[in-house]
Design an enzyme around this catalytic site. Sequence first.
Site, PDB file in Angstrom:
ATOM      1  N   GLY A  67       0.851  -1.188   0.000  1.00  0.00           N
ATOM      2  CA  GLY A  67       0.000   0.000   0.000  1.00  0.00           C
ATOM      3  C   GLY A  67       0.879   1.227   0.000  1.00  0.00           C
ATOM      4  O   GLY A  67       2.103   1.120  -0.069  1.00  0.00           O
ATOM      5  N   ASP A 175      -4.827  11.395  11.219  1.00  0.00           N
ATOM      6  CA  ASP A 175      -5.215  11.069   9.830  1.00  0.00           C
ATOM      7  C   ASP A 175      -6.051   9.796   9.817  1.00  0.00           C
ATOM      8  O   ASP A 175      -5.745   8.826   9.105  1.00  0.00           O
ATOM      9  CB  ASP A 175      -3.973  10.916   8.952  1.00  0.00           C
TER      10      ASP A 175
HETATM   11  N1  LIG Z   1       0.592  -5.117   6.236  1.00  0.00           N
HETATM   12  C1  LIG Z   1       0.175  -4.189   5.676  1.00  0.00           C
HETATM   13  C2  LIG Z   1      -0.390  -3.088   4.948  1.00  0.00           C
HETATM   14  C3  LIG Z   1      -1.239  -3.339   3.855  1.00  0.00           C
HETATM   15  C4  LIG Z   1      -1.817  -2.259   3.181  1.00  0.00           C
HETATM   16  C5  LIG Z   1      -1.556  -0.955   3.569  1.00  0.00           C
HETATM   17  C6  LIG Z   1      -0.710  -0.725   4.667  1.00  0.00           C
HETATM   18  C7  LIG Z   1      -0.447   0.626   5.123  1.00  0.00           C
HETATM   19  C8  LIG Z   1      -1.248   1.707   4.792  1.00  0.00           C
HETATM   20  S1  LIG Z   1      -0.606   3.083   5.603  1.00  0.00           S
HETATM   21  C9  LIG Z   1       0.661   2.154   6.304  1.00  0.00           C
HETATM   22  N2  LIG Z   1       1.568   2.752   7.112  1.00  0.00           N
HETATM   23  C10 LIG Z   1       2.701   2.137   7.609  1.00  0.00           C
HETATM   24  C11 LIG Z   1       3.083   0.836   7.300  1.00  0.00           C
HETATM   25  C12 LIG Z   1       4.259   0.341   7.863  1.00  0.00           C
HETATM   26  F1  LIG Z   1       4.653  -0.905   7.581  1.00  0.00           F
HETATM   27  C13 LIG Z   1       5.045   1.120   8.724  1.00  0.00           C
HETATM   28  C14 LIG Z   1       4.657   2.410   9.014  1.00  0.00           C
HETATM   29  C15 LIG Z   1       3.495   2.928   8.466  1.00  0.00           C
HETATM   30  O1  LIG Z   1       3.081   4.197   8.735  1.00  0.00           O
HETATM   31  N3  LIG Z   1       0.586   0.876   5.960  1.00  0.00           N
HETATM   32  C16 LIG Z   1      -0.115  -1.779   5.366  1.00  0.00           C
END
Ligand SMILES: N#Cc1cccc(-c2csc(Nc3cc(F)ccc3O)n2)c1
Length: 339
Positions: A67, A175
């Site tokens: 993502g 957010d």
């Molecule tokens: N596992 C997983 C997964 C699948 C789809 C989207 C996300 C996603 C959307 S924002 C997000 N932020 C994020 C993911 C990290 F691994 C570390 C710090 C983060 O802020 N991750 C994670």
Amino acid sequence: LKGSVIFGEPRNLACLAKTWKGGGLNSKVHPQETDENEGVLLIEKLKAVDYEYREDIHWTKSQGLLGTGSFGEVYKMEDKETGFQCAAKKMRIEHFRAEELTTCTGLMHANVLPLYGAVKEGLWVTIFMKLMEGGSLGQLLKQCGYLPEDRALDYLGQTLKGLEYLHTHNVLHGDVKADNVLLSGDGNHAVLCDFGHAAHLYPDEMGNYLMTGDYVPGTETHLAPEVVMGKRCDAKADVWSSCCMMLHLLNGCHPWVQYYNHPLCLKIAKEPPPLREIPSSCHPSTAHIIRSGLEKEPAKRASAAELRKWGDDLLVGMGIVGGLKSPWRGEYREPRCLQ
Ligand SMILES: N#Cc1cccc(-c2csc(Nc3cc(F)ccc3O)n2)c1
């Protein structure tokens, strides 16, 4: 090549993260040392070797994106020595905010994504978190249009539980939206992630816990009126966003965008809350929960704890206690905004 990546405690990571803000001291003083490697790993399954933890040497990211997070792309990664897999968000140091780590280190709750560590390698920061096989709620919405009310209520409730915990620890997520709620493989467990817009809340002389000036606003359609008006805001800003997310889950589209052009922030400040976007098919108590979270006046707006309690009671009232919800990837529903 020298490194200083250690296995440590959350507070070690919080302390180190503050030196990374704005490119870190070294990259200014000694530009040639942009290949330095420092960080703190919080779980044994991620193993630094001789104080180093470098991409493609000690860990590799899988092909394809999981993502897109705030300021960085999210990959599935694997530790080369242990084979352990988790999620990793990689971003440029210029976009890194220390709050992304200082707000969530040391916090542990069933509805908040666990942090596994973070490392800086040259001008890149990578943050490691638990892998969530179900992907994000935003991705689920894209696949199925909009959600049935019971499932939307359940995800709102889990999000509110996570917010209740953060707010108790004087942390604002900043957010809240479907893209930042991640799901377990069976779609039953939801966790809040991405603290890229998070802020610490500090008590003012009146005892209100407000955030400081350096807040980076989140997603425009989910911004609370007090945020768009540049007022110092408190945890109630997350409650407004959570109910904007609820409208997104129920309709399949963000609030405001069907009725107004950009810039939306002027409308959010001036117009009444988007209550007309609450589907008429909703249970009256669901509508009441959303209305209480979309009060323009933060002081009048319900808290995360209050909304979560009403949500729990409503799910019991609707006879949905654990699992009796509509199928998690049911048939596609044409978003209401396109009907
Ligand atoms: N596992 C997983 C997964 C699948 C789809 C989207 C996300 C996603 C959307 S924002 C997000 N932020 C994020 C993911 C990290 F691994 C570390 C710090 C983060 O802020 N991750 C994670």
